[in-house]
Design a protein around this motif. Structure first.
Motif, PDB file in Angstrom:
ATOM      1  N   ILE A 187       0.881  -1.168   0.000  1.00 49.79           N
ATOM      2  CA  ILE A 187       0.000   0.000   0.000  1.00 49.79           C
ATOM      3  C   ILE A 187       0.921   1.220   0.000  1.00 49.79           C
ATOM      4  O   ILE A 187       1.717   1.391   0.924  1.00 49.79           O
ATOM      5  CB  ILE A 187      -0.911   0.023   1.243  1.00 49.79           C
ATOM      6  CG1 ILE A 187      -1.735  -1.280   1.319  1.00 49.79           C
ATOM      7  CG2 ILE A 187      -1.839   1.239   1.213  1.00 49.79           C
ATOM      8  CD1 ILE A 187      -2.614  -1.385   2.545  1.00 49.79           C
ATOM      9  N   ALA A 188       0.840   2.034  -1.052  1.00 48.64           N
ATOM     10  CA  ALA A 188       1.724   3.188  -1.159  1.00 48.64           C
ATOM     11  C   ALA A 188       0.912   4.457  -0.919  1.00 48.64           C
ATOM     12  O   ALA A 188      -0.228   4.567  -1.372  1.00 48.64           O
ATOM     13  CB  ALA A 188       2.367   3.234  -2.539  1.00 48.64           C
ATOM     14  N   GLY A 189       1.503   5.389  -0.181  1.00 51.21           N
ATOM     15  CA  GLY A 189       0.823   6.640   0.098  1.00 51.21           C
ATOM     16  C   GLY A 189       1.661   7.833  -0.364  1.00 51.21           C
ATOM     17  O   GLY A 189       2.883   7.842  -0.228  1.00 51.21           O
ATOM     18  N   TYR A 190       0.994   8.824  -0.943  1.00 53.75           N
ATOM     19  CA  TYR A 190       1.651  10.049  -1.425  1.00 53.75           C
ATOM     20  C   TYR A 190       0.954  11.225  -0.771  1.00 53.75           C
ATOM     21  O   TYR A 190      -0.239  11.428  -0.962  1.00 53.75           O
ATOM     22  CB  TYR A 190       1.521  10.154  -2.944  1.00 53.75           C
ATOM     23  CG  TYR A 190       2.245   9.048  -3.665  1.00 53.75           C
ATOM     24  CD1 TYR A 190       3.523   9.250  -4.183  1.00 53.75           C
ATOM     25  CD2 TYR A 190       1.666   7.793  -3.811  1.00 53.75           C
ATOM     26  CE1 TYR A 190       4.198   8.229  -4.826  1.00 53.75           C
ATOM     27  CE2 TYR A 190       2.331   6.765  -4.448  1.00 53.75           C
ATOM     28  CZ  TYR A 190       3.607   6.991  -4.952  1.00 53.75           C
ATOM     29  OH  TYR A 190       4.276   5.966  -5.584  1.00 53.75           O
ATOM     30  N   LEU A 191       1.713  11.975   0.001  1.00 54.00           N
ATOM     31  CA  LEU A 191       1.132  13.072   0.764  1.00 54.00           C
ATOM     32  C   LEU A 191       1.345  14.393   0.023  1.00 54.00           C
ATOM     33  O   LEU A 191       2.445  14.670  -0.462  1.00 54.00           O
ATOM     34  CB  LEU A 191       1.828  13.130   2.135  1.00 54.00           C
ATOM     35  CG  LEU A 191       1.159  13.927   3.236  1.00 54.00           C
ATOM     36  CD1 LEU A 191      -0.170  13.295   3.629  1.00 54.00           C
ATOM     37  CD2 LEU A 191       2.070  13.994   4.452  1.00 54.00           C
ATOM     38  N   VAL A 192       0.276  15.199  -0.071  1.00 55.02           N
ATOM     39  CA  VAL A 192       0.401  16.503  -0.735  1.00 55.02           C
ATOM     40  C   VAL A 192      -0.212  17.587   0.144  1.00 55.02           C
ATOM     41  O   VAL A 192      -1.046  17.316   1.004  1.00 55.02           O
ATOM     42  CB  VAL A 192      -0.304  16.534  -2.117  1.00 55.02           C
ATOM     43  CG1 VAL A 192       0.371  15.612  -3.094  1.00 55.02           C
ATOM     44  CG2 VAL A 192      -1.781  16.217  -1.991  1.00 55.02           C
ATOM     45  N   ASP A 193       0.216  18.807  -0.111  1.00 56.83           N
ATOM     46  CA  ASP A 193      -0.360  19.961   0.550  1.00 56.83           C
ATOM     47  C   ASP A 193      -1.508  20.439  -0.327  1.00 56.83           C
ATOM     48  O   ASP A 193      -1.282  20.817  -1.481  1.00 56.83           O
ATOM     49  CB  ASP A 193       0.730  21.039   0.686  1.00 56.83           C
ATOM     50  CG  ASP A 193       0.245  22.224   1.504  1.00 56.83           C
ATOM     51  OD1 ASP A 193      -0.956  22.559   1.407  1.00 56.83           O
ATOM     52  OD2 ASP A 193       1.071  22.811   2.229  1.00 56.83           O
ATOM     53  N   LEU A 194      -2.716  20.411   0.213  1.00 55.68           N
ATOM     54  CA  LEU A 194      -3.861  20.766  -0.633  1.00 55.68           C
ATOM     55  C   LEU A 194      -4.068  22.279  -0.745  1.00 55.68           C
ATOM     56  O   LEU A 194      -5.062  22.725  -1.295  1.00 55.68           O
ATOM     57  CB  LEU A 194      -5.132  20.078  -0.137  1.00 55.68           C
ATOM     58  CG  LEU A 194      -5.304  18.636  -0.615  1.00 55.68           C
ATOM     59  CD1 LEU A 194      -6.511  17.976   0.029  1.00 55.68           C
ATOM     60  CD2 LEU A 194      -5.418  18.567  -2.141  1.00 55.68           C
ATOM     61  N   GLU A 195      -3.135  23.046  -0.169  1.00 59.94           N
ATOM     62  CA  GLU A 195      -3.242  24.490  -0.382  1.00 59.94           C
ATOM     63  C   GLU A 195      -2.268  24.967  -1.451  1.00 59.94           C
ATOM     64  O   GLU A 195      -2.463  26.015  -2.050  1.00 59.94           O
ATOM     65  CB  GLU A 195      -3.019  25.225   0.934  1.00 59.94           C
ATOM     66  CG  GLU A 195      -4.300  25.167   1.762  1.00 59.94           C
ATOM     67  CD  GLU A 195      -4.066  25.488   3.206  1.00 59.94           C
ATOM     68  OE1 GLU A 195      -3.460  26.540   3.461  1.00 59.94           O
ATOM     69  OE2 GLU A 195      -4.465  24.685   4.047  1.00 59.94           O
ATOM     70  N   THR A 196      -1.216  24.177  -1.668  1.00 57.39           N
ATOM     71  CA  THR A 196      -0.226  24.600  -2.663  1.00 57.39           C
ATOM     72  C   THR A 196      -0.040  23.576  -3.776  1.00 57.39           C
ATOM     73  O   THR A 196       0.522  23.873  -4.819  1.00 57.39           O
ATOM     74  CB  THR A 196       1.148  24.784  -1.986  1.00 57.39           C
ATOM     75  OG1 THR A 196       1.509  23.516  -1.403  1.00 57.39           O
ATOM     76  CG2 THR A 196       1.101  25.836  -0.902  1.00 57.39           C
ATOM     77  N   GLY A 197      -0.480  22.351  -3.510  1.00 61.93           N
ATOM     78  CA  GLY A 197      -0.281  21.289  -4.496  1.00 61.93           C
ATOM     79  C   GLY A 197       1.081  20.630  -4.386  1.00 61.93           C
ATOM     80  O   GLY A 197       1.410  19.727  -5.158  1.00 61.93           O
ATOM     81  N   GLU A 198       1.874  21.085  -3.418  1.00 68.01           N
ATOM     82  CA  GLU A 198       3.232  20.567  -3.248  1.00 68.01           C
ATOM     83  C   GLU A 198       3.254  19.127  -2.727  1.00 68.01           C
ATOM     84  O   GLU A 198       2.417  18.755  -1.907  1.00 68.01           O
ATOM     85  CB  GLU A 198       3.884  21.443  -2.179  1.00 68.01           C
ATOM     86  CG  GLU A 198       5.305  21.810  -2.431  1.00 68.01           C
ATOM     87  CD  GLU A 198       5.764  22.715  -1.293  1.00 68.01           C
ATOM     88  OE1 GLU A 198       6.725  22.308  -0.629  1.00 68.01           O
ATOM     89  OE2 GLU A 198       5.155  23.778  -1.060  1.00 68.01           O
ATOM     90  N   SER A 199       4.241  18.356  -3.181  1.00 64.14           N
ATOM     91  CA  SER A 199       4.417  17.003  -2.650  1.00 64.14           C
ATOM     92  C   SER A 199       5.111  17.077  -1.306  1.00 64.14           C
ATOM     93  O   SER A 199       6.073  17.820  -1.148  1.00 64.14           O
ATOM     94  CB  SER A 199       5.282  16.178  -3.602  1.00 64.14           C
ATOM     95  OG  SER A 199       4.597  16.005  -4.809  1.00 64.14           O
ATOM     96  N   LEU A 200       4.653  16.295  -0.340  1.00 59.14           N
ATOM     97  CA  LEU A 200       5.239  16.352   1.001  1.00 59.14           C
ATOM     98  C   LEU A 200       5.964  15.075   1.403  1.00 59.14           C
ATOM     99  O   LEU A 200       6.623  15.033   2.426  1.00 59.14           O
ATOM    100  CB  LEU A 200       4.149  16.675   2.032  1.00 59.14           C
ATOM    101  CG  LEU A 200       3.448  18.026   1.860  1.00 59.14           C
ATOM    102  CD1 LEU A 200       2.279  18.145   2.822  1.00 59.14           C
ATOM    103  CD2 LEU A 200       4.427  19.171   2.092  1.00 59.14           C
ATOM    104  N   GLY A 201       5.796  14.034   0.627  1.00 60.54           N
ATOM    105  CA  GLY A 201       6.498  12.803   0.976  1.00 60.54           C
ATOM    106  C   GLY A 201       5.718  11.585   0.539  1.00 60.54           C
ATOM    107  O   GLY A 201       4.562  11.682   0.137  1.00 60.54           O
TER     108      GLY A 201
END
Lengths: 583, 221
Positions: A187-201
């Motif tokens: 199970i792979a997870g991709y975290l993003v900032d939903l205010e900037t669209g930036e990838s967080l990890g």
């Protein structure tokens, strides 16, 4: 021996022909970055070519670099005298290392957070103020009905893409999004900032359902047992929440701030997550209950940690082919590929997609079995720890297994595929897969080839029966794409896209040599890594990707291989280890 | 024609079958028939040993599915020439076996190989084809007075159909009347035990051995 000159350090070294450029650079500049592990995903090992003595560009370089003077040093091999310049890495934010990530514009995301200033006194009903400020409609939902609890002066109103207000947040809290690829194995997870669209990890966990079996079918069998479905669902939820926790804690973030999640998976995985019975997938005509998109509150799905999270599950196609394949297709679309494209998401259950000029899309899945991942092979290793991941024939004609490790446990699936190609090259096996005379034969008549011998005499040997298992798995995949190409009446391909975490480590030349991948030339093959997870991220951040996903699901035509009588014949023909030419 | 020459032809026939040369096998067997060599002898000294050898080679991976299929084709070509020459008491007499691929599953390759090997071993095989409903296996077994029911399932999702056949036999009080053997890529010894099957055949050759055991013919050729 070719000479390699590295600028601006002005280092000159002799390198053995066919050395991977990144390896040659790392030998003298150990800190040279290859964050994705030299898989051709991240583009950080880019160099400028001054004097070109390098091999032809790979498909990945074509996609990542276009036709420039740049090369990816993890993809290029040194053939003749070469001069390259190392580029100063411009500090980017988090880069994705598990696959190729195209530029995903942050536009019309799944959720927007709109700041609304309240000065304590409102001149119209609060709900109306929010509506006007956020420009949405109130969605009847527990979170919003708590309007009376709004105490702070400023709030953020969460509005989904269709304009429904789905929640209120304290002004200072962060709004995170988690894209999830709910795989049968990982199970792979991709975290993003939903205010900037930036990838967080990004991170992954092993699917906790694995205790119940390796492949989708054993999961279905489990689901048929009393309480089986409940257990499987609980484990899917636990797996997703632990990947949420793992990704957040690594970045010092709070998983409670995950306000939206896009979850993709094959139809067995997604239906189990929603607690839907999967027995209809167990018998003719093998269809799931649900393959439409769903939008739910986390609590409804059964999440605890993510109970307030808005969950979007994109549509699947049919049969076993689910939203993971749709996400693969979205990613390929976002990469801007056109023409005739074959996508292979290689694994125990291999998804196969043929896209013809984005007008027609055919999909199917082929039961390769776990041998492609190293299971049921006497020297196979399912894990990468202490396992050989590569095999090649050296310039002196020896079979070399890499990396060099102490007490190896065996070879990964991709190393086994390479090993077959090496054994063919050495004429140790013929194209029928038979080990030639001259190798050890045990008392039962079983032949074996010793492929590794440690200093203290420990050996790893591939038996004739192992070769046969690998041939069967390879044939299932090859027969899958041969059948789909035949059904489409297509005999030319512009791209072959290899997706999936297993596919990431495959040696393309070797896979072509044994006929696992169609023989289209190295520059047409693109290894994209976890396309499903990154596709899910694109669906979260970009409305156009979301719409493409839904359109793809409607448009795709599903072929059931098991229903096609000729498939078995093609499978037998595909047992041979020889390249299959496609122009 | 001398004894040596006939023996040489029989050896040659054995090799042709083993190599999967159906035309070659047919030619030699026709020649042997013209020479009035006992058809029983042709089978016992050339055709059966050839397939037994193919089976041995398959078990250690020397032979693979394509080679096996070709050998079976060559066997069939040769056998079809010999068959009309056999006396009736030599063609029948051995147990009847019902075989088929279970409902929802249309894979036939493995099932066909098993059917061929069982025929080669001399059994009377009734092949019901693919996608066979569970009830049909029971009906046909009763109709033909079969001793054994062979169930092939090539997908783990259709394996459950094997259980269904056994359940029907139990429900109808017929469980003791037939022995049930199961096989197919996803099927295991464990699964066979779990569903109460009498035997599991890993491949076509093991299936024949297990059938012999079930019929109490173990040790016979």
């Amino acid at each position: 021996m070719p000479k390699l000159k590295i600028l601006p350090m002005n280092i000159e070294v002799d390198v053995e022909e066919n050395t991977v450029l990144a390896d040659a650079i790392k030998a003298v500049i150990p800190e040279f970055p290859t964050p994705c592990g030299g898989l051709g995903f991240c583009g950080r090992c880019r160099v400028r070519v001054i004097v070109d003595g390098l091999s032809e560009p790979s498909g990945n370089e074509r996609v990542l670099l276009g036709g420039s003077r740049f090369r990816l040093s993890c993809q290029a091999k040194v053939i003749g005298d070469t001069v390259v310049e190392i580029l100063k890495p411009h500090e980017e934010h988090k880069i994705t290392v598990s696959g190729i990530e195209p530029t995903i514009e942050f536009r019309d995301p799944i959720i927007r957070a709109i700041e609304v200033r309240l000065n304590g006194v409102f001149e119209a009903p609060l709900s109306k103020v929010l509506l006007e400020e956020a420009g949405g409609t109130i969605h009847v939902d527990g979170a919003v009905l708590k309007l009376a609890n709004v105490k702070s002066k400023n709030v953020r109103v969460l509005v989904d893409w269709s304009g429904r207000i789905i929640g209120l947040r304290e002004n200072r809290s962060r709004n995170l999004g988690l894209a999830v690829d709910l795989g049968t194995t990982k199970i792979a997870g991709y975290l993003v900032d939903l205010e900037t669209g930036e990838s967080l990890g990004e991170s992954y966990v092993i699917n906790p359902q694995i205790d119940f079996g390796d492949d989708v079918v054993t999961r279905i069998m489990r689901a048929l047992e009393p309480k089986g479905l409940i257990e499987l669902r609980e484990r899917a939820i636990a797996g997703i929440e632990s990947v949420a926790l793992k990704t957040c804690s690594r970045e010092g973030l709070n998983p409670k701030d995950i306000v939206a999640s896009v979850i993709v998976g094959n139809n067995v995985m997604t239906n189990i997550l929603l607690g839907l019975p999967v027995e209809t997938l167990a018998k003719h005509p093998y269809q799931p209950i649900l393959a439409s998109p769903v939008l739910l509150r986390g609590k409804t799905v059964g999440f605890n940690l993510l109970e307030n999270t808005l969950i979007y599950m994109p549509p699947g196609v049919a049969g076993f082919v689910g939203s993971d394949a749709v996400a693969d297709i979205v990613l390929v679309w976002k990469l801007g590929l056109n023409g005739k494209i074959l996508i292979l998401d290689v694994g125990t259950n291999t998804e196969i997609v043929l896209i013809e000029d984005w007008r027609r899309i055919l999909v199917t899945s082929a039961p390769a079995g776990p041998a492609v991942e190293g299971a049921h092979i006497s020297i196979g290793a399912r894990v990468v720890d202490r396992a050989f991941r590569k095999a090649r024939v050296s310039s002196r004609g020896e079979i070399i297994l890499e990396p060099s490790i102490e007490n190896p446990v065996g070879l990964t699936g991709s190393a086994l595929i390479s090993l077959l190609a090496c054994l063919l090259e050495k004429n140790y096996i013929d194209e029928g897969g038979r080990i030639v005379e001259g190798f050890d034969v045990d008392s039962t008549g079983l032949k074996r080839i010793t492929v590794y011998r440690s200093r203290d005499g420990e050996t790893l040997s591939l038996t004739q029966l192992d070769v046969r298992e690998l041939q069967k798995a390879k044939a299932a995949i090859a027969a899958g794409w041969r059948t789909i190409l035949e059904k489409a009446g297509t005999n030319a391909l512009d791209y072959v896209v290899v997706a999936g975490s297993f596919g990431s480590s495959i040696n393309v030349e070797h896979a072509i040599r044994i006929g696992l991948l169609p023989d289209v030339g190295r520059d047409k093959v693109i290894v994209v890594g976890n396309a499903a997870g990154i596709g899910a991220k694109a669906i979260m951040l970009n409305g156009e990707c979301r719409r493409v996903g839904e359109e793809v699901s409607r448009k795709a035509f599903y072929l059931n291989l098991a229903e096609l009588g000729e498939w078995e014949k093609t499978w037998v023909q595909s047992l041979f280890l020889r390249p299959i030419k496609i122009s | 024609m001398s004894r040596e020459e006939i023996e040489k032809l029989l050896r040659e026939l054995r090799n042709r079958v083993l190599e999967g040369d159906d035309e070659g096998a047919e030619n030699i067997v026709t020649r042997l028939a013209e020479l009035r060599v006992d058809p029983k002898r042709i089978i016992e000294e050339a055709l059966t040993p050839a397939m037994n050898k193919a089976g041995e080679l398959y078990e250690v991976g020397e032979y693979f599915i394509p080679e096996l299929m070709m050998a079976a084709e060559a066997f069939k070509a040769a056998f079809n020439v010999v068959k009309p020459l056999l006396k009736t008491d030599e063609t029948g007499g051995r147990a009847t076996i019902i075989i088929g691929t279970v409902a929802g599953d249309i894979h036939e390759l493995g099932k066909n190989l098993v059917a061929t090997m069982l025929r080669i071993a001399g059994y009377n095989v009734v092949d019901l084809g693919v996608n066979v409903p569970a009830e049909k296996f029971v009906e046909e077994a009763l109709k033909h007075g079969a001793k054994i029911i062979g169930l092939s399932a090539l997908m783990s999702t259709t394996m459950v159909e094997q259980r269904k056949v056994i359940e029907i036999l139990e429900k109808k009080g017929l469980r003791d009347k037939f022995k049930v053997i199961v096989g197919g890529a996803p099927v295991t010894e464990d699964w066979a035990r779990q569903i109460g099957a009498d035997a599991y055949g890993r491949d076509a050759f093991e299936a024949v051995r297990k059938v012999r055991m079930l019929l109490g013919e173990e040790g016979s050729a």
